[in-house]
Design a protein around this motif. Structure first.
Motif, short mmCIF file in Angstrom:
data_model
loop_
_atom_site.label_atom_id
_atom_site.label_comp_id
_atom_site.label_asym_id
_atom_site.label_seq_id
_atom_site.Cartn_x
_atom_site.Cartn_y
_atom_site.Cartn_z
N UNK A 144 4.65 4.43 2.19
CA UNK A 144 3.72 4.99 3.38
C UNK A 144 2.71 5.98 3.26
N UNK A 145 3.59 7.06 2.66
CA UNK A 145 2.83 8.32 2.23
C UNK A 145 1.71 8.33 1.42
N UNK A 146 2.05 7.29 0.15
CA UNK A 146 1.14 7.16 -0.75
C UNK A 146 -0.03 6.43 -0.24
N UNK A 147 0.01 5.43 0.63
CA UNK A 147 -0.84 4.61 1.16
C UNK A 147 -1.89 5.53 2.06
N UNK A 148 -1.33 6.50 2.73
CA UNK A 148 -2.14 7.41 3.38
C UNK A 148 -3.08 8.24 2.40
N UNK A 149 -2.44 8.71 1.51
CA UNK A 149 -3.12 9.73 0.57
C UNK A 149 -4.31 8.91 -0.11
N UNK A 150 -3.91 7.57 -0.69
CA UNK A 150 -4.95 6.55 -1.26
C UNK A 150 -5.96 5.96 -0.39
N UNK A 151 -5.73 6.06 1.06
CA UNK A 151 -6.76 5.72 2.05
C UNK A 151 -6.55 4.09 1.84
N UNK A 152 -5.33 3.64 1.91
CA UNK A 152 -5.09 2.20 1.85
C UNK A 152 -4.21 1.64 3.09
N UNK A 156 -2.03 -3.27 1.78
CA UNK A 156 -2.99 -3.46 0.57
C UNK A 156 -2.43 -2.70 -0.49
N UNK A 157 -1.29 -2.06 -0.64
CA UNK A 157 -0.65 -1.28 -1.72
C UNK A 157 0.13 -2.32 -2.54
N UNK A 158 -0.05 -2.12 -3.95
CA UNK A 158 0.81 -2.81 -4.86
C UNK A 158 1.61 -2.27 -5.73
N UNK A 159 2.97 -2.56 -5.39
CA UNK A 159 4.19 -1.62 -6.26
C UNK A 159 4.54 -2.62 -7.26
N UNK A 160 5.08 -2.17 -8.45
CA UNK A 160 5.53 -3.03 -9.49
C UNK A 160 6.97 -2.78 -9.70
N UNK A 161 7.79 -3.50 -10.00
CA UNK A 161 9.18 -3.07 -10.26
C UNK A 161 9.94 -4.50 -11.10
N UNK A 162 10.83 -4.12 -11.93
CA UNK A 162 11.60 -4.96 -12.61
C UNK A 162 12.47 -6.08 -12.02
N UNK A 163 11.98 -7.25 -12.20
CA UNK A 163 12.86 -8.38 -11.40
C UNK A 163 14.31 -8.50 -11.99
N UNK A 164 15.06 -7.70 -11.20
CA UNK A 164 16.40 -7.49 -11.59
C UNK A 164 17.40 -7.44 -10.44
N UNK A 165 18.55 -8.12 -10.50
CA UNK A 165 19.59 -8.13 -9.49
C UNK A 165 19.85 -6.70 -8.65
#
Length: 336
Positions: A144-152, A156-165
């Motif tokens: 949420x903080x990153x979205x405010x800084x990026x003015x998004x 509309x934020x895109x976050x990547x993460x390894x698909x792991x259990x």
């Protein structure tokens, strides 16, 4: 460090990529990794450094080549720390999936954290979020903080993460927030680098992955003016004690860029093995030729170069010596 070293590093990652590419899609991750490691080590003999591997394939008794503590280079030139991952994304290469890389980084002696082989919690962002978000905060607060800084909007934020259990809880939090999630099948270093490339469309990389890969990702992000934070996740008392033995006095504290890389210069190079978001993979062409695409970066100058190269494979002695590399005798192509 001499800037001419950057091109020598690309030659190292190119050969590793070419050697492992023949195993792409064959379901043989150990063979692919072994080929990349042997090729990278052979090319180091011509590099003018007095290098010591501090991030490598493992301890001496676990890895016959590019083990932690191994001396590399022709013993001329500067004394440097060397961090390598000859095949970053072994599963990706074995399955023919995007994002496998041959990776290395070099820094003045004593500048790389000697990271133990264990998991590390990670947060990687691009230049716009540098120094503005922290692993000290909960994941939903970070986004949420990153979205405010990026003015998004958060949606509309895109976050990547390894698909792991092990990431089920983090993925559930991201789903609840309503962000766009890019689930990665592998490629820890490439995943962490992506937020620093605008064309990737990735705003941040979160989750846990290998600590050694964290150091390599931090080296790349230093050059790209991004940011990386990590926190070691020792699984038991034995791993905790290993951190202490390796000089990490507070294993559970957040590690910032200066903890991982130091304040000196750093060079980073990577060559694509399978096609990814910011590097093409190795293309095997008719006439015993191949094409590679690499990136080489320097923190001191902020220079980022993309290098495309065409290779005549029988002209590379290491590949000639690799059993089964060519489908027929290399001499058959000598006149091409």
């Amino acid at each position: 460090m001499e800037r001419e070293l950057a091109l020598e590093m690309v030659r190292v990652t190119e050969l590793a990529a070419l050697a492992s590419a023949r195993w792409m899609g064959r379901g043989a991750k150990n063979e692919a990794d072994g080929a990349a490691t042997a090729a990278m080590r052979s090319m180091f003999n011509s590099v003018s450094i007095q290098g010591t591997v501090v991030i490598g394939e493992g301890e001496m008794d676990e890895a016959p080549m590019l083990y932690i503590g191994e001396k590399v280079g022709n013993r001329q030139g500067p004394e440097v720390d060397v961090a390598v991952d000859p095949l970053e994304g072994t599963e990706l290469a074995a399955k023919g999936l995007p994002g496998a890389l041959a990776v290395m980084a070099v820094a003045p002696k004593g500048h790389f954290l000697h990271a133990p082989d264990m998991y590390m919690e990670k947060l990687a962002v691009g230049p716009a979020l540098k120094g503005k978000v922290s692993l000290e905060e909960p994941l939903d607060a970070i986004v949420c903080k990153a979205a405010r800084i990026l003015r998004k909007s958060v949606a509309d934020m895109t976050v990547s993460i390894l698909e792991r259990d092990r990431h089920r809880e983090q993925i559930a939090i991201l789903r609840k927030l309503g962000v766009r999630i890019k689930l990665l099948p592998g490629g820890d270093v490439a995943g962490a680098m992506a937020p620093a490339f605008a064309e990737s469309g990735i705003d941040m990389y979160v989750g846990s992955g290998g600590a050694p890969e964290g150091v390599l990702a931090a080296a790349a992000l230093r050059c790209l003016e991004g940011d990386f934070q990590g926190r070691l996740l020792p699984a038991d008392a034995e791993e905790y004690d290993r951190c202490i033995q390796m000089g990490i006095r507070e294993p559970n504290r957040i590690l910032h860029m200066d903890d991982l890389i130091g304040r000196g210069d750093v060079l980073f190079a990577a060559t694509g093995i399978t096609p990814g978001e910011f590097l093409k993979g190795v293309r095997i062409l008719p006439g015993y030729r191949a094409e590679t695409e690499s990136v080489v970066m320097r923190a001191k100058t902020g220079t980022v170069r993309t290098i495309q190269a065409s290779h005549y494979l029988p002209g590379k002695p290491f590949l000639q010596a690799a059993e089964g590399y060519f489908s027929d005798e290399p001499e058959a192509a000598s006149g091409l």
